[in-house]
Design an enzyme around this catalytic site. Structure first.
Site, PDB file in Angstrom:
ATOM      1  CG  ASN A 291       7.699 -75.108 -35.277  1.00 39.91           C
ATOM      2  OD1 ASN A 291       7.410 -75.336 -36.453  1.00 39.91           O
ATOM      3  ND2 ASN A 291       8.913 -75.289 -34.790  1.00 39.91           N
ATOM      4  CD1 TRP A 292       1.179 -76.555 -36.312  1.00 40.85           C
ATOM      5  CD2 TRP A 292       0.308 -77.082 -38.307  1.00 40.85           C
ATOM      6  NE1 TRP A 292      -0.162 -76.237 -36.276  1.00 40.85           N
ATOM      7  CE2 TRP A 292      -0.720 -76.551 -37.495  1.00 40.85           C
ATOM      8  CE3 TRP A 292      -0.014 -77.478 -39.618  1.00 40.85           C
ATOM      9  CZ2 TRP A 292      -2.038 -76.410 -37.944  1.00 40.85           C
ATOM     10  CZ3 TRP A 292      -1.328 -77.333 -40.069  1.00 40.85           C
ATOM     11  CH2 TRP A 292      -2.327 -76.807 -39.230  1.00 40.85           C
ATOM     12  CE  LYS A 293       9.180 -79.021 -33.621  1.00 43.76           C
ATOM     13  NZ  LYS A 293      10.312 -79.447 -32.847  1.00 43.76           N
TER      14      LYS A 293
ATOM     15  N   GLY B 239       5.666 -76.967 -30.197  1.00 44.69           N
ATOM     16  CA  GLY B 239       5.889 -77.923 -31.274  1.00 44.69           C
ATOM     17  C   GLY B 239       4.871 -79.052 -31.210  1.00 44.69           C
ATOM     18  N   GLY B 240       5.256 -80.159 -30.605  1.00 41.83           N
ATOM     19  CA  GLY B 240       4.431 -81.371 -30.586  1.00 41.83           C
ATOM     20  C   GLY B 240       2.979 -81.131 -30.175  1.00 41.83           C
TER      21      GLY B 240
ATOM     22  N   GLY C 154      11.192 -81.181 -28.041  1.00 38.98           N
ATOM     23  CA  GLY C 154      10.779 -82.505 -28.489  1.00 38.98           C
ATOM     24  C   GLY C 154      11.254 -83.635 -27.594  1.00 38.98           C
TER      25      GLY C 154
ATOM     26  CG  HIS D  69      13.144 -74.198 -34.724  1.00 43.12           C
ATOM     27  ND1 HIS D  69      13.720 -75.425 -34.527  1.00 43.12           N
ATOM     28  CD2 HIS D  69      12.055 -74.170 -33.915  1.00 43.12           C
ATOM     29  CE1 HIS D  69      13.004 -76.117 -33.653  1.00 43.12           C
ATOM     30  NE2 HIS D  69      11.991 -75.374 -33.264  1.00 43.12           N
TER      31      HIS D  69
ATOM     32  CB  SER E 155       8.749 -80.431 -23.724  1.00 41.96           C
ATOM     33  OG  SER E 155       9.629 -81.173 -24.559  1.00 41.96           O
TER      34      SER E 155
ATOM     35  CD  GLU F 280      13.270 -79.093 -34.879  1.00 39.00           C
ATOM     36  OE1 GLU F 280      12.480 -78.756 -35.770  1.00 39.00           O
ATOM     37  OE2 GLU F 280      12.891 -79.520 -33.762  1.00 39.00           O
TER      38      GLU F 280
ATOM     39  CD  GLU G 212      11.596 -73.000 -29.637  1.00 37.53           C
ATOM     40  OE1 GLU G 212      10.439 -73.330 -29.379  1.00 37.53           O
ATOM     41  OE2 GLU G 212      12.173 -73.335 -30.672  1.00 37.53           O
TER      42      GLU G 212
HETATM   43  C1  PEP Z   1       9.691 -76.257 -31.183  1.00 37.01           C
HETATM   44  O1  PEP Z   1      10.092 -77.009 -32.059  1.00 37.01           O
HETATM   45  O2  PEP Z   1       9.691 -75.021 -31.384  1.00 37.01           O
HETATM   46  C2  PEP Z   1       9.225 -76.837 -29.932  1.00 37.01           C
HETATM   47  C3  PEP Z   1       9.130 -76.059 -28.892  1.00 37.01           C
HETATM   48  O3  PEP Z   1       8.937 -78.172 -29.967  1.00 37.01           O
HETATM   49  P1  PEP Z   1       8.303 -79.054 -28.763  1.00 37.01           P
HETATM   50  O4  PEP Z   1       7.176 -78.228 -28.182  1.00 37.01           O
HETATM   51  O5  PEP Z   1       7.836 -80.299 -29.430  1.00 37.01           O
HETATM   52  O6  PEP Z   1       9.387 -79.266 -27.774  1.00 37.01           O
END
Ligand code: PEP
Length: 259
Positions: A10-12, A242-243, A181, A100, A221, A102, A175
């Site tokens: 997930n590049w956001k 994500g990251g 994040g 998601h 994470s 967010e 999640e």
């Molecule tokens: C996400 O936004 O779906 C996610 C899991 O982010 P991160 O890996 O950065 O926690």
């Protein structure tokens, strides 16, 4: 039933078209084609990057799918700023992240919105775009100890009005919001506990056989250092990243942990 793991990035809201092309090309360069026999891989860039990323993957014949981060449930019409399922199909999306945290917190997406998106995505049996339905509790809910009930209710709301024929094409991602994040990953036991509970809810809704076939991902994470332990859990069938999906080497190392 053995489930094929799915690793989805997930590049956001990151990467211009030029940056997306570079990152996709870097991932493509190090991706080995026989990995696709064992693991499904998807990248989910912002809408404007979907076509450029798809073009790189098609040119290289790299067996990595693309997915969107959101969608609107109506097929067309006066919905300024929205993107429809036919538009995503036209680009060649195989997956779409839905609900998601967010989107739920920053953009006030409700369980009903999530359900409308899930039902619209699952309605097409010919060329389905698999929803990656995100659920997960806040830190306050975790501390209260009611997180299993909370996630159970989110899953039931997301899948309301669907049956086992629809649901078999879905993916669920657990999640926990406190892990997204933040660098604070759920422990493998914590993640397994909720992923198993999600499968129990799916079994209650759609029967055990259907639930055994639905992939439940962990996200929060996840990185190349913790992926192996998380993916070793019996009810964790992959990751939503994500990251760590924004660096080709890290993302591909997580893919390798799923092999
Ligand atoms: C996400 O936004 O779906 C996610 C899991 O982010 P991160 O890996 O950065 O926690």
């Amino acid at each position: 039933m053995a489930r094929k793991p799915l690793i989805a990035g997930n590049w956001k809201m990151n990467n211009t078209i030029a940056q997306a092309v570079v990152l996709t090309q870097e991932i493509s360069n190090i991706f080995e084609s026989d990995w696709a026999d064992t693991v499904d891989v998807a990248i989910c860039p912002p809408f404007v990057d979907l076509k450029p990323a798809k073009t790189v993957l098609e040119f290289d014949k790299t067996k990595i799918s693309i997915g969107a981060q959101n969608v609107y449930w109506e097929p067309s019409g006066a919905f300024t700023g929205e993107i429809s399922i036919p538009m995503l199909k036209d680009i060649g999306c195989d997956y779409c992240i839905v609900g998601h945290s967010e989107r739920r917190t920053l953009f006030h997406e409700t369980n009903e919105d999530v359900n409308n998106k899930v039902r619209a995505l699952l309605a097409d049996k010919v060329q389905p775009i698999h929803p990656i339905v995100c659920v997960g509790e806040s830190l306050a809910v975790r501390d209260e100890g009611t997180y299993i009930d909370f996630v159970d209710a989110q899953v039931r709301a997301a899948f309301a009005g669907t049956d086992e024929i629809d649901a078999k094409d879905a993916v669920v991602a657990y999640e926990p919001i406190w892990a997204i994040g933040t660098g604070r990953t759920a422990t493998p036991d914590q993640a397994q506990e909720v992923c198993a509970a999600i499968r129990a809810t799916l079994a209650d809704l759609f029967g055990a056989e259907c639930a055994e076939g639905i992939r439940v991902l962990y996200g929060g994470s996840m990185n190349e250092g913790n992926a192996e332990m998380l993916l070793a859990q019996p009810d964790i069938d992959g990751g939503l990243i994500g990251g760590a999906s924004l660096k080709a080497a890290s993302f591909v190392d997580i893919v390798k942990a799923a092999l």
